[in-house]
Write a protein that holds these residues in place. Structure first.
Motif, PDB file in Angstrom:
ATOM      1  N   ASP A   1       0.812  -1.226   0.000  1.00 20.19           N
ATOM      2  CA  ASP A   1       0.000   0.000   0.000  1.00 20.19           C
ATOM      3  C   ASP A   1       0.842   1.272   0.000  1.00 20.19           C
ATOM      4  OD1 ASP A   1       1.002   0.042   2.598  1.00 20.19           O
ATOM      5  OD2 ASP A   1      -0.893   0.743   3.470  1.00 20.19           O
ATOM      6  N   TYR A   2       2.150   1.146  -0.042  1.00 19.83           N
ATOM      7  CA  TYR A   2       3.023   2.315   0.092  1.00 19.83           C
ATOM      8  C   TYR A   2       2.744   3.359  -0.985  1.00 19.83           C
ATOM      9  CZ  TYR A   2       7.253   5.043   0.904  1.00 19.83           C
ATOM     10  OH  TYR A   2       8.134   6.066   1.174  1.00 19.83           O
ATOM     11  N   THR A   3       2.521   2.924  -2.216  1.00 21.54           N
ATOM     12  CA  THR A   3       2.348   3.875  -3.316  1.00 21.54           C
ATOM     13  C   THR A   3       1.027   4.631  -3.239  1.00 21.54           C
ATOM     14  OG1 THR A   3       1.432   2.144  -4.734  1.00 21.54           O
ATOM     15  CG2 THR A   3       3.810   2.542  -4.877  1.00 21.54           C
ATOM     16  N   ALA A   4       0.104   4.170  -2.394  1.00 22.33           N
ATOM     17  CA  ALA A   4      -1.196   4.839  -2.259  1.00 22.33           C
ATOM     18  C   ALA A   4      -1.202   5.873  -1.136  1.00 22.33           C
ATOM     19  CB  ALA A   4      -2.286   3.801  -2.005  1.00 22.33           C
ATOM     20  N   ARG A   5      -0.119   6.062  -0.456  1.00 16.98           N
ATOM     21  CA  ARG A   5      -0.112   6.962   0.696  1.00 16.98           C
ATOM     22  C   ARG A   5      -0.126   8.425   0.251  1.00 16.98           C
ATOM     23  NH1 ARG A   5       3.815   3.611   4.879  1.00 16.98           N
ATOM     24  NH2 ARG A   5       2.788   1.604   4.496  1.00 16.98           N
ATOM     25  N   ASN A   6      -0.791   9.225   1.067  1.00 20.51           N
ATOM     26  CA  ASN A   6      -0.973  10.644   0.728  1.00 20.51           C
ATOM     27  C   ASN A   6      -1.061  11.420   2.037  1.00 20.51           C
ATOM     28  OD1 ASN A   6      -1.559  13.110  -0.400  1.00 20.51           O
ATOM     29  ND2 ASN A   6      -3.404  12.446  -1.471  1.00 20.51           N
ATOM     30  N   GLY A   7       0.070  11.459   2.746  1.00 18.22           N
ATOM     31  CA  GLY A   7       0.098  12.011   4.086  1.00 18.22           C
ATOM     32  C   GLY A   7      -0.271  13.479   4.185  1.00 18.22           C
ATOM     33  N   LEU A   8      -0.166  14.234   3.090  1.00 13.92           N
ATOM     34  CA  LEU A   8      -0.504  15.659   3.117  1.00 13.92           C
ATOM     35  C   LEU A   8      -1.843  15.947   2.438  1.00 13.92           C
ATOM     36  CD1 LEU A   8       3.011  17.208   2.322  1.00 13.92           C
ATOM     37  CD2 LEU A   8       1.932  16.842   4.549  1.00 13.92           C
ATOM     38  N   ASP A   9      -2.550  14.897   2.057  1.00 14.87           N
ATOM     39  CA  ASP A   9      -3.873  15.043   1.427  1.00 14.87           C
ATOM     40  C   ASP A   9      -3.834  15.947   0.200  1.00 14.87           C
ATOM     41  OD1 ASP A   9      -5.194  13.380   3.269  1.00 14.87           O
ATOM     42  OD2 ASP A   9      -5.364  15.033   4.696  1.00 14.87           O
ATOM     43  N   HIS A  10      -2.822  15.791  -0.632  1.00 16.43           N
ATOM     44  CA  HIS A  10      -2.735  16.562  -1.859  1.00 16.43           C
ATOM     45  C   HIS A  10      -3.591  15.915  -2.948  1.00 16.43           C
ATOM     46  CE1 HIS A  10       1.333  18.691  -0.801  1.00 16.43           C
ATOM     47  NE2 HIS A  10       0.296  19.169  -0.154  1.00 16.43           N
ATOM     48  N   SER A  11      -4.263  16.734  -3.742  1.00 13.03           N
ATOM     49  CA  SER A  11      -5.218  16.179  -4.698  1.00 13.03           C
ATOM     50  C   SER A  11      -5.200  16.847  -6.072  1.00 13.03           C
ATOM     51  CB  SER A  11      -6.637  16.283  -4.130  1.00 13.03           C
ATOM     52  OG  SER A  11      -6.972  17.642  -3.857  1.00 13.03           O
ATOM     53  N   ARG A  12      -4.345  17.830  -6.283  1.00 16.30           N
ATOM     54  CA  ARG A  12      -4.330  18.528  -7.578  1.00 16.30           C
ATOM     55  C   ARG A  12      -3.833  17.569  -8.667  1.00 16.30           C
ATOM     56  NH1 ARG A  12      -2.873  22.997  -5.988  1.00 16.30           N
ATOM     57  NH2 ARG A  12      -4.708  24.224  -6.584  1.00 16.30           N
ATOM     58  N   ASP A  13      -4.421  17.657  -9.841  1.00 19.40           N
ATOM     59  CA  ASP A  13      -3.967  16.847 -10.969  1.00 19.40           C
ATOM     60  C   ASP A  13      -2.591  17.326 -11.429  1.00 19.40           C
ATOM     61  OD1 ASP A  13      -6.181  15.201 -11.089  1.00 19.40           O
ATOM     62  OD2 ASP A  13      -7.243  16.499 -12.499  1.00 19.40           O
ATOM     63  N   LEU A  14      -1.789  16.382 -11.879  1.00 17.74           N
ATOM     64  CA  LEU A  14      -0.485  16.733 -12.432  1.00 17.74           C
ATOM     65  C   LEU A  14      -0.694  17.568 -13.682  1.00 17.74           C
ATOM     66  CD1 LEU A  14       2.543  16.003 -11.771  1.00 17.74           C
ATOM     67  CD2 LEU A  14       2.366  14.316 -13.597  1.00 17.74           C
ATOM     68  N   PRO A  15      -0.127  18.775 -13.751  1.00 18.23           N
ATOM     69  CA  PRO A  15      -0.417  19.670 -14.888  1.00 18.23           C
ATOM     70  C   PRO A  15       0.203  19.201 -16.191  1.00 18.23           C
ATOM     71  CG  PRO A  15       1.174  20.674 -13.385  1.00 18.23           C
ATOM     72  CD  PRO A  15       0.690  19.426 -12.709  1.00 18.23           C
ATOM     73  N   ASP A  16      -0.360  19.697 -17.276  1.00 18.60           N
ATOM     74  CA  ASP A  16       0.069  19.292 -18.616  1.00 18.60           C
ATOM     75  C   ASP A  16       1.528  19.605 -18.896  1.00 18.60           C
ATOM     76  OD1 ASP A  16      -2.432  18.320 -19.198  1.00 18.60           O
ATOM     77  OD2 ASP A  16      -3.088  20.101 -20.309  1.00 18.60           O
ATOM     78  N   LEU A  17       2.093  20.550 -18.179  1.00 21.80           N
ATOM     79  CA  LEU A  17       3.489  20.912 -18.458  1.00 21.80           C
ATOM     80  C   LEU A  17       4.424  19.722 -18.237  1.00 21.80           C
ATOM     81  CD1 LEU A  17       5.247  21.495 -15.578  1.00 21.80           C
ATOM     82  CD2 LEU A  17       3.643  23.420 -15.518  1.00 21.80           C
ATOM     83  N   TYR A  18       4.014  18.728 -17.448  1.00 20.51           N
ATOM     84  CA  TYR A  18       4.842  17.534 -17.245  1.00 20.51           C
ATOM     85  C   TYR A  18       4.878  16.646 -18.483  1.00 20.51           C
ATOM     86  CZ  TYR A  18       5.709  18.376 -12.289  1.00 20.51           C
ATOM     87  OH  TYR A  18       6.154  18.910 -11.109  1.00 20.51           O
ATOM     88  N   TRP A  19       3.982  16.890 -19.417  1.00 18.63           N
ATOM     89  CA  TRP A  19       3.998  16.190 -20.704  1.00 18.63           C
ATOM     90  C   TRP A  19       4.401  17.138 -21.827  1.00 18.63           C
ATOM     91  CZ3 TRP A  19       0.714  14.892 -16.791  1.00 18.63           C
ATOM     92  CH2 TRP A  19       0.691  13.548 -16.423  1.00 18.63           C
ATOM     93  N   GLY A  20       5.140  18.159 -21.471  1.00 18.89           N
ATOM     94  CA  GLY A  20       5.635  19.077 -22.485  1.00 18.89           C
ATOM     95  C   GLY A  20       4.717  20.219 -22.797  1.00 18.89           C
ATOM     96  N   GLY A  21       3.652  20.408 -22.001  1.00 18.97           N
ATOM     97  CA  GLY A  21       2.766  21.543 -22.210  1.00 18.97           C
ATOM     98  C   GLY A  21       3.481  22.864 -21.986  1.00 18.97           C
ATOM     99  N   ASP A  22       2.941  23.922 -22.543  1.00 15.81           N
ATOM    100  CA  ASP A  22       3.586  25.227 -22.477  1.00 15.81           C
ATOM    101  C   ASP A  22       3.754  25.688 -21.028  1.00 15.81           C
ATOM    102  OD1 ASP A  22       3.748  25.355 -25.201  1.00 15.81           O
ATOM    103  OD2 ASP A  22       1.929  26.565 -25.446  1.00 15.81           O
ATOM    104  N   THR A  23       4.934  26.210 -20.728  1.00 13.52           N
ATOM    105  CA  THR A  23       5.188  26.860 -19.453  1.00 13.52           C
ATOM    106  C   THR A  23       6.272  27.900 -19.636  1.00 13.52           C
ATOM    107  OG1 THR A  23       5.897  26.581 -17.148  1.00 13.52           O
ATOM    108  CG2 THR A  23       6.849  25.081 -18.756  1.00 13.52           C
ATOM    109  N   GLN A  24       6.141  28.995 -18.900  1.00 16.90           N
ATOM    110  CA  GLN A  24       7.173  30.021 -18.914  1.00 16.90           C
ATOM    111  C   GLN A  24       8.246  29.768 -17.850  1.00 16.90           C
ATOM    112  OE1 GLN A  24       5.565  34.182 -19.477  1.00 16.90           O
ATOM    113  NE2 GLN A  24       3.607  33.134 -19.071  1.00 16.90           N
ATOM    114  N   MET A  25       8.066  28.715 -17.053  1.00 24.20           N
ATOM    115  CA  MET A  25       9.047  28.388 -16.017  1.00 24.20           C
ATOM    116  C   MET A  25      10.187  27.613 -16.661  1.00 24.20           C
ATOM    117  SD  MET A  25       6.465  27.289 -12.930  1.00 24.20           S
ATOM    118  CE  MET A  25       7.804  27.169 -11.719  1.00 24.20           C
TER     119      MET A  25
END
Length: 504
Positions: free
Chosen positions: A316-340
């Motif tokens: 069950d280790y990969t299912a842990r979410n100790g900080l209760d974060h829920s935002r979807d991974l943004p498109d920039l991780y797949w090469g989407g546009d970003t100014q960063m």
């Protein structure tokens, strides 16, 4: 006769299953299957590397006298899964059962255990610490800190030991390994090898929609080539590896890094033998102690510790979410546009090479996901899919524990977060970024600056009592109240834009 399963990350002649088998009577089973190639959307280079290395290893086994039943991905009889291929081959040979070495993912461990064949699972002896050794070390400890486990591995292996004391009088020279990016890199990077074009064509045809550039492909795909790369790096990259292992340069994706984690994790190189060769460079006066110790710590310390945590903590280790974060991974991780620029560079490098070094993973892509409150399961899947050295036993603790603090602090004593200042210090990314790292608020403020304080504020109840974070909260509390409100409002607005899919 029995079947002997060899997986795509078990390409070692010293594999326990092979040691237990009889080449005169037993049959080795290896298979390229859709289940393993697509349970996450793997980088095409990762798939191609695995298939090429598997095919070469199968030939090596045949040349050594083994009978090998090998299934290619495009074989019309391919059942699509490891268990399906074992059942098919067992029927063909009327096999008495299957012997296999423990896989490095709970997913496969459970699938093989439920298979309707008599089977014998053997421990993976390619690691320095057994499961029991790690469990015994972890028992009754309030904190499972890698540093103390690493010292046990140094004592066990004798690497960089002067009797019962560490070489040079210190266990850890990390303090010497934090120099910012150099003006120029005096190492020509990894060796480049000729690929198997049949595999290239197969992967291009089947996985053309996957994120990542398949070509140019230059990875080593057998043990001899991997050793060539190791020797090349020891001679040219190791001497300055320690000094600049945390540095990042926009046009230098490899700097002084070894790029052998692919080969160790797939079984083409033995980790202890690698460390011995690196230690020999120090003994011969060819590399400084800070570089050699820093590298060896990554292998017999961090790598072994990651595996220990993965198996200690369970499926069950990969299912842990100790900080209760829920935002979807943004498109920039797949090469989407970003100014960063820092994120754009890290993702671009990942797309091109299926590789980024540990600081790019931890302090760029990982740091951003943590500050932005991204669901750690999505972050975990992204890393597992897109790095050629990523197998769940090593990737999950690095991401769930070290990077995202989702395990609640089992691995890290505090979240690994930073503002833009750290990135500016350790890289040249900020100089060509649309945002200004010096700006703490305003339209051009570096998002890392805004999100850093936003993270601390929203998780104050959790972290203000942490002795390693108290000073951060004191700095925040000394800020003018109006400035704090501005920071939080601008961070909220920036995250809203991110969620809306606007260019950030």
């Amino acid at each position: 006769m029995r079947l002997v399963l060899v997986l795509g990350d078990q390409l070692s002649p010293n594999l326990s299953a092979l040691k237990k088998a009889d080449k005169d009577t037993d049959v080795v089973v290896m298979a390229e299957v859709a289940d393993e190639a697509s349970y996450v959307p793997h980088h095409p280079k990762k798939i191609a590397f695995t298939f090429m290395a598997m095919r070469k290893f199968a030939k090596r086994l045949r040349d050594d006298g083994w009978q090998v039943d090998y299934t290619t991905l495009d074989d019309p009889d391919n059942t699509g899964s490891i268990t399906g291929e074992l059942i098919r081959r067992a029927s063909n040979h009327d096999a008495a059962g299957v012997v296999y070495t423990e896989p490095g993912e709970w997913r496969l461990i459970e699938a093989l255990a439920e298979m309707p064949l008599k089977s014998h699972c053997l421990p993976d002896t390619r690691f320095i610490a057994t499961h029991k050794e790690f469990e015994d070390w972890a028992e009754d400890r309030k904190q499972l800190r890698m540093e103390y486990f690493y010292r046990e591995m140094r004592r066990k292996t004798g690497l960089l030991m002067d009797g019962d004391k560490p070489e040079g009088g210190k266990w850890n020279y990390d303090h010497d390994n934090r120099k910012p990016a150099p003006d120029q890199v005096e190492f020509d990077g990894p060796l480049k090898f000729t690929p198997d074009n049949a595999v290239i064509d197969l992967v291009a045809d089947r996985f053309d929609d996957n994120f990542g550039d398949l070509q140019p492909f230059w990875f080593a795909t057998d043990a001899d080539q991997a050793q060539e790369q190791l020797s090349h790096w020891i001679a040219g990259g190791l001497p300055k590896f320690g000094d600049f292992q945390d540095a990042m340069l926009q046009d230098q994706p490899f700097l002084y890094h070894s790029l052998i984690s692919f080969y160790i994790n797939a079984g083409l190189l033995d980790p202890l033998e690698v460390c011995k060769q690196v230690a020999d460079a120090y003994d011969n006066g060819d590399a400084p102690l800070n570089a050699v110790e820093g590298f060896i710590r990554q292998i017999i310390g961090w790598r072994e510790y990651m595996r220990g945590i993965y198996f200690l903590e369970g499926p069950d280790y990969t299912a842990r979410n100790g900080l209760d974060h829920s935002r979807d991974l943004p498109d920039l991780y797949w090469g989407g546009d970003t100014q960063m620029n820092c994120l754009a560079q890290a993702v671009k490098q990942t797309r091109e090479h299926a590789y980024a070094h540990h600081i790019q993973r931890l302090m760029i892509t990982g740091n951003f996901a943590l500050l932005a409150g991204v669901d750690p399961a999505q972050v975990h899947e992204w890393y597992l899919a897109f790095y050629a050295d990523a197998y769940e036993w090593v990737e999950a603790p690095n991401v769930i524990g070290m990077s995202q603090f989702a395990d609640g602090g089992i691995i890290a004593s505090k979240p690994y977060i930073s503002s833009g200042n750290y990135i500016h210090k350790m890289s040249d990314y900020c100089g060509s970024c649309a945002y200004r790292v010096q700006d703490k608020t305003g339209e051009k403020a570096c998002p890392f600056n805004l999100l850093y304080w936003h993270f601390l504020d929203r998780h104050r109840d959790r972290f203000e009592g942490n002795p390693r974070m108290g000073n951060m909260y004191r700095v925040w509390d000394r800020m003018d109240a109006e400035k704090r409100e501005t920071v939080l409002a601008e961070a909220d607005a920036w995250l809203d834009k991110l969620d809306d899919g606007q260019g950030v």
